[in-house]
Structure formats: C-alpha cells, structure tokens
Design an enzyme around this catalytic site. Structure first.
Site, PDB file in Angstrom:
ATOM      1  N   ASN A 186       0.810  -1.232   0.000  1.00  0.00           N
ATOM      2  CA  ASN A 186       0.000   0.000   0.000  1.00  0.00           C
ATOM      3  C   ASN A 186       0.837   1.272   0.000  1.00  0.00           C
ATOM      4  O   ASN A 186       0.418   2.279  -0.574  1.00  0.00           O
ATOM      5  CB  ASN A 186      -1.000  -0.027   1.161  1.00  0.00           C
ATOM      6  CG  ASN A 186      -0.330  -0.114   2.501  1.00  0.00           C
ATOM      7  OD1 ASN A 186       0.822  -0.542   2.594  1.00  0.00           O
ATOM      8  ND2 ASN A 186      -1.017   0.291   3.530  1.00  0.00           N
ATOM      9  N   GLU A 230       4.519  -4.341  11.950  1.00  0.00           N
ATOM     10  CA  GLU A 230       3.480  -3.334  11.718  1.00  0.00           C
ATOM     11  C   GLU A 230       2.376  -4.037  10.956  1.00  0.00           C
ATOM     12  O   GLU A 230       2.497  -4.279   9.749  1.00  0.00           O
ATOM     13  CB  GLU A 230       4.037  -2.174  10.870  1.00  0.00           C
ATOM     14  CG  GLU A 230       5.144  -1.390  11.537  1.00  0.00           C
ATOM     15  CD  GLU A 230       4.659  -0.591  12.729  1.00  0.00           C
ATOM     16  OE1 GLU A 230       3.442  -0.510  12.961  1.00  0.00           O
ATOM     17  OE2 GLU A 230       5.511  -0.053  13.450  1.00  0.00           O
ATOM     18  N   GLU A 277       7.674   2.194  14.705  1.00  0.00           N
ATOM     19  CA  GLU A 277       8.485   2.852  13.686  1.00  0.00           C
ATOM     20  C   GLU A 277       8.444   4.344  13.968  1.00  0.00           C
ATOM     21  O   GLU A 277       7.516   4.860  14.602  1.00  0.00           O
ATOM     22  CB  GLU A 277       7.927   2.549  12.288  1.00  0.00           C
ATOM     23  CG  GLU A 277       8.003   1.057  11.985  1.00  0.00           C
ATOM     24  CD  GLU A 277       7.913   0.698  10.513  1.00  0.00           C
ATOM     25  OE1 GLU A 277       6.861   0.973   9.912  1.00  0.00           O
ATOM     26  OE2 GLU A 277       8.892   0.141   9.981  1.00  0.00           O
ATOM     27  N   VAL A 329      -1.946  -9.489   9.648  1.00  0.00           N
ATOM     28  CA  VAL A 329      -1.756 -10.259  10.884  1.00  0.00           C
ATOM     29  C   VAL A 329      -1.355 -11.713  10.590  1.00  0.00           C
ATOM     30  O   VAL A 329      -0.392 -12.212  11.190  1.00  0.00           O
ATOM     31  CB  VAL A 329      -3.007 -10.171  11.792  1.00  0.00           C
ATOM     32  CG1 VAL A 329      -2.916 -11.159  12.950  1.00  0.00           C
ATOM     33  CG2 VAL A 329      -3.170  -8.743  12.313  1.00  0.00           C
ATOM     34  N   CYS A 374      -3.442   0.832   6.671  1.00  0.00           N
ATOM     35  CA  CYS A 374      -3.613  -0.048   7.824  1.00  0.00           C
ATOM     36  C   CYS A 374      -4.281   0.643   9.006  1.00  0.00           C
ATOM     37  O   CYS A 374      -5.028   0.035   9.742  1.00  0.00           O
ATOM     38  CB  CYS A 374      -2.252  -0.578   8.250  1.00  0.00           C
ATOM     39  SG  CYS A 374      -1.067   0.743   8.443  1.00  0.00           S
ATOM     40  N   LYS A 389      12.732  -6.632   0.977  1.00  0.00           N
ATOM     41  CA  LYS A 389      11.909  -7.321  -0.022  1.00  0.00           C
ATOM     42  C   LYS A 389      10.562  -6.611  -0.112  1.00  0.00           C
ATOM     43  O   LYS A 389       9.754  -6.671   0.797  1.00  0.00           O
ATOM     44  CB  LYS A 389      11.666  -8.786   0.358  1.00  0.00           C
ATOM     45  CG  LYS A 389      10.985  -9.542  -0.790  1.00  0.00           C
ATOM     46  CD  LYS A 389      10.220 -10.759  -0.346  1.00  0.00           C
ATOM     47  CE  LYS A 389       8.848 -10.489   0.160  1.00  0.00           C
ATOM     48  NZ  LYS A 389       7.855  -9.972  -0.823  1.00  0.00           N
TER      49      LYS A 389
HETATM   50  P1  NDP Z   1       0.801  -9.491   3.394  1.00  0.00           P
HETATM   51  O1  NDP Z   1       0.780  -9.784   4.827  1.00  0.00           O
HETATM   52  O2  NDP Z   1       0.128 -10.398   2.459  1.00  0.00           O
HETATM   53  O3  NDP Z   1       2.312  -9.383   2.886  1.00  0.00           O
HETATM   54  C1  NDP Z   1       3.259  -8.530   3.467  1.00  0.00           C
HETATM   55  C2  NDP Z   1       4.646  -8.875   2.948  1.00  0.00           C
HETATM   56  O4  NDP Z   1       5.072 -10.121   3.506  1.00  0.00           O
HETATM   57  C3  NDP Z   1       4.708  -9.050   1.431  1.00  0.00           C
HETATM   58  O5  NDP Z   1       5.937  -8.548   0.967  1.00  0.00           O
HETATM   59  C4  NDP Z   1       4.622 -10.551   1.281  1.00  0.00           C
HETATM   60  O6  NDP Z   1       5.115 -10.994   0.042  1.00  0.00           O
HETATM   61  C5  NDP Z   1       5.465 -11.005   2.455  1.00  0.00           C
HETATM   62  N1  NDP Z   1       5.230 -12.372   2.907  1.00  0.00           N
HETATM   63  C6  NDP Z   1       4.130 -13.143   2.749  1.00  0.00           C
HETATM   64  N2  NDP Z   1       4.294 -14.349   3.353  1.00  0.00           N
HETATM   65  C7  NDP Z   1       5.521 -14.338   3.927  1.00  0.00           C
HETATM   66  C8  NDP Z   1       6.268 -15.271   4.725  1.00  0.00           C
HETATM   67  N3  NDP Z   1       5.784 -16.471   5.055  1.00  0.00           N
HETATM   68  N4  NDP Z   1       7.505 -14.912   5.149  1.00  0.00           N
HETATM   69  C9  NDP Z   1       8.009 -13.683   4.852  1.00  0.00           C
HETATM   70  N5  NDP Z   1       7.358 -12.777   4.100  1.00  0.00           N
HETATM   71  C10 NDP Z   1       6.125 -13.080   3.655  1.00  0.00           C
HETATM   72  O7  NDP Z   1       0.253  -8.006   3.283  1.00  0.00           O
HETATM   73  P2  NDP Z   1      -0.123  -7.172   1.996  1.00  0.00           P
HETATM   74  O8  NDP Z   1       1.063  -6.910   1.162  1.00  0.00           O
HETATM   75  O9  NDP Z   1      -1.323  -7.821   1.409  1.00  0.00           O
HETATM   76  O10 NDP Z   1      -0.514  -5.766   2.655  1.00  0.00           O
HETATM   77  C11 NDP Z   1      -1.726  -5.526   3.260  1.00  0.00           C
HETATM   78  C12 NDP Z   1      -1.651  -5.732   4.752  1.00  0.00           C
HETATM   79  O11 NDP Z   1      -0.600  -4.967   5.330  1.00  0.00           O
HETATM   80  C13 NDP Z   1      -2.905  -5.260   5.449  1.00  0.00           C
HETATM   81  O12 NDP Z   1      -3.374  -6.243   6.333  1.00  0.00           O
HETATM   82  C14 NDP Z   1      -2.483  -4.046   6.242  1.00  0.00           C
HETATM   83  O13 NDP Z   1      -3.183  -3.823   7.403  1.00  0.00           O
HETATM   84  C15 NDP Z   1      -1.050  -4.305   6.508  1.00  0.00           C
HETATM   85  N6  NDP Z   1      -0.348  -3.049   6.654  1.00  0.00           N
HETATM   86  C16 NDP Z   1       0.070  -2.666   7.903  1.00  0.00           C
HETATM   87  C17 NDP Z   1       0.679  -1.450   8.098  1.00  0.00           C
HETATM   88  C18 NDP Z   1       1.191  -1.046   9.426  1.00  0.00           C
HETATM   89  O14 NDP Z   1       2.114  -0.269   9.488  1.00  0.00           O
HETATM   90  N7  NDP Z   1       0.659  -1.519  10.506  1.00  0.00           N
HETATM   91  C19 NDP Z   1       0.884  -0.535   6.989  1.00  0.00           C
HETATM   92  C20 NDP Z   1       0.459  -1.052   5.719  1.00  0.00           C
HETATM   93  C21 NDP Z   1      -0.147  -2.265   5.582  1.00  0.00           C
HETATM   94  P3  NDP Z   1       4.157 -11.006  -1.253  1.00  0.00           P
HETATM   95  O15 NDP Z   1       3.000 -10.101  -1.005  1.00  0.00           O
HETATM   96  O16 NDP Z   1       5.031 -10.539  -2.330  1.00  0.00           O
HETATM   97  O17 NDP Z   1       3.708 -12.414  -1.360  1.00  0.00           O
END
Ligand code: NDP
Length: 484
Positions: A152, A249, A458, A229, A283, A175
């Site tokens: 996002n 986060e 952060e 989560v 988020c 990554k």
């Molecule tokens: P995801 O949880 O699907 O993915 C986050 C990152 O983790 C991606 O780069 C993903 O790779 C990677 N990933 C997935 N599985 C693994 C694993 N087993 N080990 C290590 N890395 C992994 O989130 P989204 O990208 O869909 O983003 C949306 C989510 O992020 C929402 O739930 C939102 O609330 C949260 N968010 C939280 C924020 C905060 O600061 N609290 C800010 C912004 C978003 P890939 O996607 O390439 O598969």
C-alpha cells in the site's frame, strides 16, 4: 513496459538479474496493463544480498554517526529533487492518485530519512556511577536487518524501515511486496548515488517464500515486517527460532468515535480521509466509524453528499481524487465484503458498485450505515474504500465496543470537549491515536500497534530502541576482591 527497471534486484551496489527466478508481472491498476516484468530472487541472489549486507555492515558500524547522517541527508535531497518523477512511478506501481503520491509517499519517506539522519549523532549510552567503579553503556547496531513491505505504501515503507536502520549503523535487505516492486529499487539507486557504501541497502524481489528465506537465514539479526496479521504470525514465529529482534506493523480495524458535540464538517472530512485516502488501503484507517445518535442523520447526509462528489479516475491526472485498488485480487476481496455487508443487513448509503473504467480495479466510494458489531464489515479488515458507520449512545458503551477487537493499531475521537477526548483516548487499546484529527503520521511521532496489530514502533525516538542494542560495560577501578 513503461516502467521497466534496469534489472529485478539491487545487490551490493548494483542492479543484478537472474532470469531463473519465477516471473513477476507488474500491473498498472488503472488499466490492467503490464508495465514491467521482473524475476523472483533465486537462492543465489538471496545469498549474495545477505553476504554483502553482512560484510558492509561490519564497516558501516565503525563510521562516525555524523558521516552516516551526511550520506542520508544527500539521499533526502535527491529524493526531493526527483519528487515528480518518483511520484509518477509510485502512481504507476500502486494506482494511487498523483495528487497523493506527490505529497504523501516519497515525501514522508524523505522526512523519515531526514529525521533519523538528524537523530543518529545524538544517540548515546549512559554512565552508571557505582562509587569507585562504574558502568557505561553503548548503543550498538543490531546488524543485518531484513525489511519486508506491504503493497500500500511501498516506497514510504522502504524509507521508514531503512532510515533508522542505516542511520544507526545497520545494513538492510529489503523485499518489497511482489505487487509493487518498483519504488524500493529507486531508493537503492538513490542511496548509492548519495554515497552509501555498496551492500548496505539491497533490494530483492519475490513472493512470500523469498521473505521466508530471508527471515530464517542465520545471517539475519532483525526482521521488520509491514503486512497482515496472518503473515505477521508466520514471520514472528519464524524469527523466534533464531531469537531475532522483530518489528511488526500489522493490520487494524480501528475505531473513529464521533461525539454529537463535534463539528460535523470536520468529522465527515476525517471519516472520509480515514476510509477513502489511498482507496482505503491504509492499515490505520478508521474503518469502524462510531457516530453518536444525536448527529447520525446530519452526519450521513453530509457524508453522502461529499462522497458522491469525489472524482474517480485515471490516477495520473491532477484532479483525480480516488484511484483503483491495487490489484484484481484486492478488487474481488473488497467486492466480497460489500456483498456480505448487504446480505448481513447493512444499509447502503452510497456506492457499493464496481466502477468499470479502462479495465482498472475501481470501486465506488462506499458507505454502509446501521452496521452492528457482529457483522463481518465491523470485524474484518477490508482494505478498500468501504466505510462502516455504527451508532452509539454513551461514552462508556462506545469505549467497550471500540476495544472489542483483536486489533489495536489506531483510534480517533472527535469532540468539542477536550477533557472527554483525553479521557476516552486514555481508555482505548490502540498504539496510535488522534483527537480531532485522523491518519496524520508525522515521522517525528512513534507509529505502531497494540494487541494483534504489532510489536515495536516505527519513527520517532522510539525506533532507536528497535534498531540498536545495549552493551553494558562494567569498569573495575580497584583491586579484585576475591574471597578465595
Ligand atoms: P501481506 O501480509 O500479504 O504481505 C506482506 C509482505 O510479507 C509481502 O511482501 C509478502 O510478500 C510477504 N510475505 C508473505 N508471506 C511471507 C512469509 N511467510 N515470510 C516472509 N514474508 C512473507 O500483506 P499485503 O502486502 O497484502 O498488505 C496488506 C496488509 O498490510 C494489510 O493487512 C495491512 O493492514 C497491513 N499493513 C500494515 C501497516 C502497518 O504499518 N501496521 C501498513 C500497511 C499495511 P508477497 O506479497 O510478495 O507475497
């Protein structure tokens, strides 16, 4: 391929490619057009990235803090000079309106770099007098940090993680989400141009498996994840096997509480910002809007008028206020929640439909009223422009209901009674709160969640705790008093 980078990865100071890795197509969400093709990192790329980070970090830790700061400050200047070009790339990568990416994404990333560049030279230990003997402490870098980003705010996340990491003497392997891989590569280029030694900031592409390989590698000392989560639970558990330091986060379902003495115009504006900015993909969004019954009718009337005046369109145009969702998958997910809200008895105030435009992933700004705590829309994170309005009557009632969630990322209160504002915030279980404002996240202030929404913070001085570790040094000044 209008946004094709020189290569998929940036390792040890240069672009590198390995076409053995699975293909990643980067799609412009406003049209569905493929704008770049990259490859996932192979084990050999993962290995090179971690090896170069390990090597470079050992030297970087010995560089004077003011020198580290000077390099980061140069990167800030480069980001600001290239602001327009970077905003355009961010818009292609994410589909977010250019009027947002010009002011929010890279600008906030540059602010974080500037803040931590200024802070780093002031980070010191303490002395503990013990009579004749004394103790001093050192704040040392953690080492090699892995950053994993959500889609996002891809460039802002890359900056928010790398800024404290690099300023405080660490290296980072980052990554990005495979959905938005482009901005982080630009950041790596800019760092090198600013004089950052090779290997200190590496970007490697890939899906979850690449992230998982980084998290469990013995060369990794810390993991900072922005994501959902469920991913947080997996990454936290994997990091635990090596007792690695983590910052998480994660997601939220944050309450925005509007008392009937609040300015309706301000409250409506904040609720819209808290649900429609970045097409609702934030988020900390206030996705449970609790409105006190006395102003419900007035609030919904103004909300409907203002929501229906939003300009949806091509995010590259200056006047577009709402762009598409990031992907076709996200569009399906959001429309699924809209249908569920209808079938569970929510009252659709406005929106609720796809907005078919150039094959892009558009949804109309949507508002549901009469949402109750048990409905799916009040419980699960949607990550789209869908606002849930809930009614309440008393302060005690709304506090209990606001806290009745596993999440604890953010919360907001609108009231003309500041004493009540502070009293209510004092009882809300959320890491980042606002009174008569919403979703402002200046880098000077710590940001992060309570409960399932995360671990660590952060930004702000608080981030220093998470990117340094304390070494305690006892200095004996007299003879050793041994009883043998
Ligand atoms: P995801 O949880 O699907 O993915 C986050 C990152 O983790 C991606 O780069 C993903 O790779 C990677 N990933 C997935 N599985 C693994 C694993 N087993 N080990 C290590 N890395 C992994 O989130 P989204 O990208 O869909 O983003 C949306 C989510 O992020 C929402 O739930 C939102 O609330 C949260 N968010 C939280 C924020 C905060 O600061 N609290 C800010 C912004 C978003 P890939 O996607 O390439 O598969």
């Amino acid at each position: 391929m209008i946004a094709q980078p020189k290569a998929s990865h940036f390792v040890d100071g240069a672009y590198v490619e390995d076409t053995q890795g699975a293909k990643i197509e980067v799609i412009f969400p406003a049209t569905g057009e493929v704008i770049a093709e990259l490859h996932e990192a192979t084990p050999s790329i993962v290995d090179r990235a971690l090896a170069s980070a390990r090597r470079a970090q050992a030297e970087w830790a010995r560089v004077r803090p003011v020198e580290r700061s000077r390099i980061l400050r140069r990167a800030v200047d480069l980001i600001r000079e290239r602001g327009e070009e970077l905003a355009q790339l961010e818009t292609l990568d994410t589909g977010k309106p250019i009027q947002e990416t010009r002011v929010a994404d890279w600008p906030s990333g540059a602010d974080a770099l500037e803040f931590f560049a200024g802070l780093a030279p002031t980070v010191t230990g303490e002395t503990v007098p013990l009579g004749q003997d004394f103790v001093y402490t050192l704040r040392e870098p953690v080492g090699v940090c892995v950053g994993i980003g959500a889609w996002n705010y891809p460039s802002q996340i890359a900056c928010w993680k790398s800024a404290p990491a690099l300023a405080l003497g660490n290296a980072m392997v980052f990554k990005p989400s495979e959905v938005t891989p482009l901005g982080a590569l630009k950041l790596a280029e800019i760092f090198v141009e600013a004089g950052l030694p090779a290997g200190l900031f590496n970007v490697i592409q890939g899906r979850g498996a690449v992230g998982a390989a980084l998290v469990t590698d013995p060369r990794t000392d810390k993991v900072s994840l922005t994501g959902s989560v469920p991913t947080g639970q997996k990454v936290y558990a994997a990091a635990a096997s090596g007792i690695r330091n983590v910052t998480m986060e994660l997601g939220g379902k944050s309450p925005l509480i509007i008392f009937d003495d609040a300015s309706v115009e301000d409250a409506v504006g904040a609720a819209m910002l808290a649900n429609f900015y970045s097409t609702g993909q934030i988020c900390s969004n206030g996705t449970r809007v609790f409105v006190q019954k006395g102003i419900k009718t007035q609030f919904l009337k103004r909300l409907k008028e203002r929501a229906e005046a939003i300009t949806l369109g091509d995010p590259r145009k200056d006047d577009t206020q709402l762009g598409p969702l990031v992907s076709a998958a996200q569009l399906d997910k959001v429309m699924g929640y809209v249908e569920k809200a209808k079938s569970e008895g929510g009252t659709l105030v406005t929106g609720g439909k796809r907005a078919p435009m150039n094959d892009g992933f558009y949804v109309e700004p949507t508002v549901f009223a009469d949402i109750t705590d048990d409905m799916t829309l009040a419980r699960e994170e949607v990550f789209g422009p869908v606002m849930a309005v809930l009614d309440f009557e008393t302060e005690a009632e709304v506090i209990g209901r606001a806290n009745a969630t596993e999440f604890g990322l953010a919360a907001g209160v609108f009231t003309a009674d500041l004493a009540r504002g502070h009293r209510v915030i004092g009882q809300l279980q959320a890491g980042t709160c606002w009174i008569n404002a919403y979703n402002l996240t200046p880098v000077e202030a710590p940001f992060g969640g309570m409960k399932m929404s995360g671990v660590g913070r952060e930004n702000g001085r608080a981030a220093v705790e998470h990117y340094t570790q304390v070494k305690t040094v006892y200095v004996g000044m007299g003879p050793v008093d041994a009883p043998y």
